[in-house]
Design a protein around this motif. Structure first.
Motif, PDB file in Angstrom:
ATOM      1  N   VAL C  15      -0.245  32.897  -6.869  1.00 38.31           N
ATOM      2  CA  VAL C  15      -0.067  32.702  -5.428  1.00 38.31           C
ATOM      3  C   VAL C  15       1.195  31.881  -5.161  1.00 38.31           C
ATOM      4  O   VAL C  15       2.006  32.223  -4.284  1.00 38.31           O
ATOM      5  N   CYS C  19       4.443  33.120  -3.080  1.00 37.71           N
ATOM      6  CA  CYS C  19       4.993  32.351  -1.950  1.00 37.71           C
ATOM      7  C   CYS C  19       6.478  32.096  -2.176  1.00 37.71           C
ATOM      8  O   CYS C  19       7.307  32.251  -1.275  1.00 37.71           O
ATOM      9  N   VAL C 197       3.967  23.707   0.348  1.00 43.29           N
ATOM     10  CA  VAL C 197       2.910  24.723   0.297  1.00 43.29           C
ATOM     11  C   VAL C 197       1.943  24.364  -0.830  1.00 43.29           C
ATOM     12  O   VAL C 197       2.349  24.214  -1.987  1.00 43.29           O
ATOM     13  N   ALA C 199      -0.334  25.533  -3.223  1.00 42.66           N
ATOM     14  CA  ALA C 199      -0.773  26.761  -3.915  1.00 42.66           C
ATOM     15  C   ALA C 199      -1.428  26.370  -5.231  1.00 42.66           C
ATOM     16  O   ALA C 199      -1.175  26.959  -6.277  1.00 42.66           O
ATOM     17  N   ILE C 325      -4.933  30.096   4.388  1.00 45.05           N
ATOM     18  CA  ILE C 325      -3.513  30.453   4.410  1.00 45.05           C
ATOM     19  C   ILE C 325      -2.940  30.004   5.745  1.00 45.05           C
ATOM     20  O   ILE C 325      -3.339  30.521   6.796  1.00 45.05           O
ATOM     21  N   ALA C 337      -2.161  27.589   0.755  1.00 40.05           N
ATOM     22  CA  ALA C 337      -2.211  28.977   0.283  1.00 40.05           C
ATOM     23  C   ALA C 337      -3.112  28.968  -0.949  1.00 40.05           C
ATOM     24  O   ALA C 337      -2.660  29.128  -2.073  1.00 40.05           O
ATOM     25  N   HIS C 340      -8.609  31.588  -2.899  1.00 40.63           N
ATOM     26  CA  HIS C 340      -8.795  33.045  -2.912  1.00 40.63           C
ATOM     27  C   HIS C 340      -9.961  33.494  -3.767  1.00 40.63           C
ATOM     28  O   HIS C 340     -10.131  34.671  -4.034  1.00 40.63           O
ATOM     29  N   THR C 351      -0.473  36.972   0.763  1.00 40.71           N
ATOM     30  CA  THR C 351      -0.464  35.537   1.053  1.00 40.71           C
ATOM     31  C   THR C 351       0.962  35.010   1.077  1.00 40.71           C
ATOM     32  O   THR C 351       1.356  34.268   1.993  1.00 40.71           O
ATOM     33  N   ILE C 355       2.922  33.374   4.294  1.00 40.49           N
ATOM     34  CA  ILE C 355       3.487  32.023   4.215  1.00 40.49           C
ATOM     35  C   ILE C 355       4.986  32.058   4.501  1.00 40.49           C
ATOM     36  O   ILE C 355       5.525  31.242   5.270  1.00 40.49           O
TER      37      ILE C 355
END
Lengths: 493, 104, 382
Positions: C15, C19, C197, C199, C325, C337, C340, C351, C355
């Motif tokens: 992920v 991103c 972010v 992730a 998200i 993010a 999942h 995703t 983002i």
């Protein structure tokens, strides 16, 4: 011995080498109900591997200087009530309810009529020994290139040699023993090639002086090698094996301090086999699966952390021998006895003989110090990666080349053996990285000293398990008192 | 000085028997693993790799490396260094995974 | 040591990689930071499923359909080594009632744009010759696909042109006095950026906490069994109807439903177990037993095949089974993010695209409202 399937053993001992034998007979003689499991059909482990009875060896001791010590342990085992489950490969150990451990095994040697066997016990002694460390070089996958300990094992158990003219190479004290037994069995050994300088022992002279027996063994092997006109090469390595469908020659090169080959020093030695290895790696996956703590050994492997009584960091799980750090059969025997006594005290309050325990501990500590000195002397130096060319298969199972491992590290963000495995499949094959993990870790770290993984490889399945057996219903085959299980692999001496 | 391993340990085995490698008969001794019998017959390779088709045989000798996988009496992936030789065993060089028959 | 970029992505799993990939393609400069190696968390423990078949109609299915398209696009520029295979999925039912359930699911999915073809019992063997003969039938989903997840993450990350800092743990989130994010602190220094972010997958709650906010991500453990290398014995991703039920369940107890698939490298992968036991890696013999029993019931030929490996992974579980998200309303500049669950590989590109759209102010490929982390504000999970 338990008389119903539901009654657990006091102690399950996994591994019937010196450590496991000593632990099992000690605990049994102190009144414990003991079950001893081993994958092999015979006791003795790797060191005291010997021909199957059907081979009719009248003098098995010809391959073992210390045979009487093993014979004594075996005799005690036969006189004891110890349940022997030979030919049983343990694939995992789990913690059950009520302070009980469950040992999950497959009976039957590799394939054929296997069935699942479970053994319940109040304590577990892990005496699973070690396997050999390999450092790849061009040509090491050719037929005729075999592990040094492998050549020794095939000779001791099957009276077989891989060739007539066998170069012995690598590093560590095992090489002397291998070369001397191969020569004694009729092979020509044109060279023994040791990567370290033997002189490094000198800096650990105190440990050597305290272990005169080890020095003596070295001298015995040394004399035998002289007699067989084996040429020693120290600070050298086999940097290539040549041949198309089998090895026909090797190149031996001089090494610098860091084990980098010195350019222009390569010499070709013709041979039809090469026995090679770089020391031993403790076999500890059953322990790490239970969460036992590990430590880095001086030669860059992982061994179990043990307390003075041989207990791991997980209470109720004990270990002896190479699992706590490679140290040879005598240390293994001492540790096995210490563990057997400690378990008897823990479970039954059997009073130990304090003088005996003091003596055993003294001997253990002395031999551990010696083993550590040996480990330092033979620890691989980072320059060995210069033996590789880009096309050398590092992972034998999945045929992953050094180039791909280096690319994964340099370009794809792999920093450790596990990530290299995910990105290249190195270590994902049948052997689960046993042959390549040490090398992959070095390459992932760019050949630096950081090449030791921070934690040992995880191998939740210690041996492959057929899905049909793995999926068989729980409780179907409790082995508490399954008489058929005794010596099932049969015919142990 | 001994000239053979058997002389060294003064082996007096039971009667030797035959096994076959890719149809060729070789002699095995009772108590030997399949790999030991093959080595004694000068056979060092009995598998070809899945990727490069390269020849392989016994390497670690103690059941850890799985390089010695052989097809024995039709059953693939048996560790020749562990499996005892039995009279009449038919060893066939294992191609890759040894299970081509399962492919769909 | 200071460093700055437009965006910091914490987490080098698939992920985070997606991103970074889409954000750099939107013209942003990105730094990716992970305390471990690439794919060191749940990505490396995944099977690489890109599935639409297991999702009920709704926002997650929308996200999956978008992702399916994006993975197909990505498979073009990314090298073959990510092992993208448009293999299709086959969901099978053991009895007529199970077939009815599958039919109902497929009807709803078809309205959302999913391709699904009913396969009567007597045609199952055409698709999967080794399937057990006594099944009631199944549905074929041609859009289901697979990648090798660690390779997919590594190659996406490499293709992203992001700066990558591995083996560096984010120990704190830097904020201005007004509360906006200004960067992160790591063990070796600081990196500045107006956007961070999160992730970090299953560890997303931990990072949220370091930023002074919260996200209720929990680990949901799964085991995977890996067989010896085989020729292609299983062509599709094959699973039993129970799988859909287990995925949607909230139970903490052990659940298993068979999911069986081949890989280009040879081994067959067998899942899927689910249980909420924290981050405990201890082997569960019971979980393995059930996986093996169920897989060999579907494919009897596997009974004689060996499992050479088993491993555990920790799916990032959010209580409503939807990922988080979008922007965290409590910390300006922080975006999440993660969460999942078992679908992170499949849902990663969509995703990442969402983002990137949020960061660059560009158009969003779908409505992100159902995934908004704002749904967890106020302590009451939906």
């Amino acid at each position: 011995m338990p008389d119903s399937a539901s009654e657990p053993y006091d102690l399950a001992v996994i591994g019937a080498g010196c450590a496991g034998l000593a632990g099992a007979v000690t605990a049994s003689e102190l009144g414990l109900r003991v079950c001893l499991l081993d994958g092999s059909g015979q006791v003795g482990g790797q060191f005291f591997r010997h021909p199957a009875p059907a081979l009719g060896a009248l003098r098995p001791q010809a391959l073992h200087h210390d045979w009487p010590a093993f014979a004594a342990l075996r005799q005690r085992l036969e006189a004891s009530d110890t349940r022997r489950l030979l030919g049983h490969q343990v694939w995992t150990v789990t913690r059950g309810s009520g302070e009980l451990w469950t040992v999950h095994a497959l009976s039957g040697v590799d394939g054929g009529a296997e069935r699942p066997v479970r053994v319940h016990a109040r304590a577990v002694l892990l005496a699973t020994g070690a396997y050999e460390r390999q450092l790849p070089f061009p040509g090491w996958t050719l037929p005729g290139v075999v592990a040094a300990g492998g050549a020794q094992a095939m000779l001791k158990s099957g009276l077989a040699l891989p060739g007539k003219r066998i170069v012995v190479a690598g590093s560590g004290p095992l090489l002397l023993a291998v070369a001397s037994s191969l020569a004694a069995a009729g092979a020509q050994v044109p060279a023994i090639v040791e990567a370290s300088g033997y002189l490094r022992y000198v800096t650990h002279a105190r440990a050597l002086v305290a272990n005169p027996r080890k020095v003596l063994q070295g001298a015995v092997h040394g004399a035998s090698l002289l007699r067989h006109r084996v040429r020693p090469h120290s600070r050298s390595a086999v940097t290539a094996a040549h041949g198309t469908d089998r090895v026909e020659a090797v190149t031996v090169s001089r090494l610098d301090q860091d084990w980098r080959p010195v350019p222009g020093t390569g010499r070709r030695i013709s041979c039809d086999a090469l026995a090679v290895g770089h020391g031993l790696v403790p076999q500890i996956e059953l322990a790490t699966g239970l969460g036992c703590a590990t430590r880095r050994t001086p030669d860059g492997t992982h061994a179990l952390v043990l307390d003075g009584r041989q207990e791991t960091s997980v209470p109720g799980v004990w270990a002896a021998g190479e699992t706590g750090g490679v140290g040879g059969w005598e240390l293994a025997r001492v540790e096995g006895e210490l563990a057997g006594r400690a378990v008897a005290f823990r479970l039954r309050g059997v009073l130990v003989d304090p003088a005996r325990v003091r003596e055993l501990r003294r001997r253990r500590d002395r031999m551990r110090a010696f083993a550590d000195a040996m480990a330092v002397a033979h620890a691989p130096r980072p320059g060995w990666t210069h033996w590789l060319d880009d096309d050398t298969d590092v992972c034998r199972c999945e045929e992953v080349t050094a180039r791909r491992v280096r690319e994964a590290a340099a370009e794809l963000g792999a920093r450790d053996a596990r990530t290299v495995k995910l990105l290249t499949r190195a270590g994902m094959g049948w052997c689960q990285g046993r042959m390549c993990a040490a090398a992959v870790a070095c390459l992932a770290a760019g050949g630096g000293d950081e090449g030791v993984p921070p934690s040992p490889e995880r191998r939740p399945l210690a041996v492959p398990v057929p899905l049909g057996l793995l999926g068989s219903p729980a409780g179907a085959d409790e082995a508490g008192a399954d008489e058929a299980g005794i010596n099932e692999a049969g015919a142990d001496e | 000085m001994a000239r053979t391993p058997s002389e060294l340990v003064r082996a007096e085995p039971g009667p030797p028997f035959e096994i076959t490698v890719d149809g060729r008969a070789i002699t095995a001794l009772p108590g030997q693993s399949i790999a030991a019998a093959l080595w004694c017959a000068g056979v060092l390779a009995w598998r070809s790799t899945r990727g490069g088709g390269r020849p392989r045989g016994a390497f670690c000798g103690i059941g850890q490396c799985y390089d010695c996988l052989a097809t024995v009496n039709g059953e693939p992936n048996r560790r020749a260094c562990l499996v005892p030789a039995r009279p009449g065993d038919a060893i066939t060089t294992q191609e890759g995974h040894g299970r081509a028959g399962l492919g769909v | 040591m200071g460093d700055s970029s437009d965006v910091i992505v914490v987490g080098a799993g698939v992920v985070g990689a997606a991103c970074a990939y889409y954000a750099t393609r939107s013209g942003l400069s990105v730094t990716v930071i992970d305390r471990g190696p690439v794919a060191g968390g749940t990505t490396g423990a995944g099977e690489g499923n890109l599935l639409v078949s297991d999702k009920e109609p709704g926002p997650e299915l929308e996200l999956a359909l978008l992702s399916t398209r994006l993975w197909r696009e990505l498979a073009e520029p990314l090298p073959l080594q990510i092992e993208y295979e448009a293999k299709g999925g086959l969901v099978v039912a053991s009895d007529p009632a199970g077939m009815d359930t599958l039919r109902e699911l497929a009807r709803g999915q078809e309205k959302a744009g999913v391709l699904a073809e009913e396969i009567p019992a007597d045609r199952l063997a055409e698709l999967e010759p080794h399937l057990a003969p006594d099944l009631a039938g199944g549905f074929h989903y041609p859009q289901d696909a697979q990648v090798q997840p660690a390779l997919a993450a590594a190659h996406l990350l490499r293709a992203s042109d992001a700066r990558i800092r591995l083996g560096e743990e984010v120990t704190g989130i830097l904020t201005a006095t007004t509360g906006e994010v200004t960067g992160v602190r790591t063990a070796t220094g600081t990196v500045h950026a107006p956007h961070v972010v999160n992730a970090t997958g299953t560890w997303g709650g931990e990072l949220a906490q370091r930023a002074g906010t919260e996200l209720p991500v929990l680990p949901r453990r799964g085991f995977v069994l890996v067989t010896e290398p085989l020729p292609r014995v299983v062509r599709h991703k094959v699973y039993a109807a129970d799988y859909v039920r287990d995925v949607a369940s909230d139970s903490a107890a052990l659940q298993t439903s068979p999911v069986v698939e081949g890989t280009p490298a040879g081994p067959v992968l067998i899942g899927a177990s689910r249980e909420r036991v924290g981050f405990d890696r201890t082997l569960s013999v019971e979980a393995l037993r059930r996986l093996a029993a169920q897989a060999t019931a579907l494919f009897p030929v596997l009974a004689g095949v060996r499992a050479v490996r088993a491993y555990a992974g920790f799916r990032p579980y959010l209580p409503d089974h939807l990922p988080a998200i979008g922007r965290d309303p409590r910390v300006p500049g922080l975006l999440h993010a993660c969460g999942h669950e078992g679908a992170g590989i499949g849902l990663a590109p969509a995703t990442g695209a969402l983002i990137a759209g949020m960061l660059s102010g560009g158009p969003l490929p779908l409505d992100p409202a159902p995934f908004s982390p704002a749904r967890f504000v106020g302590g009451a999970a939906p």
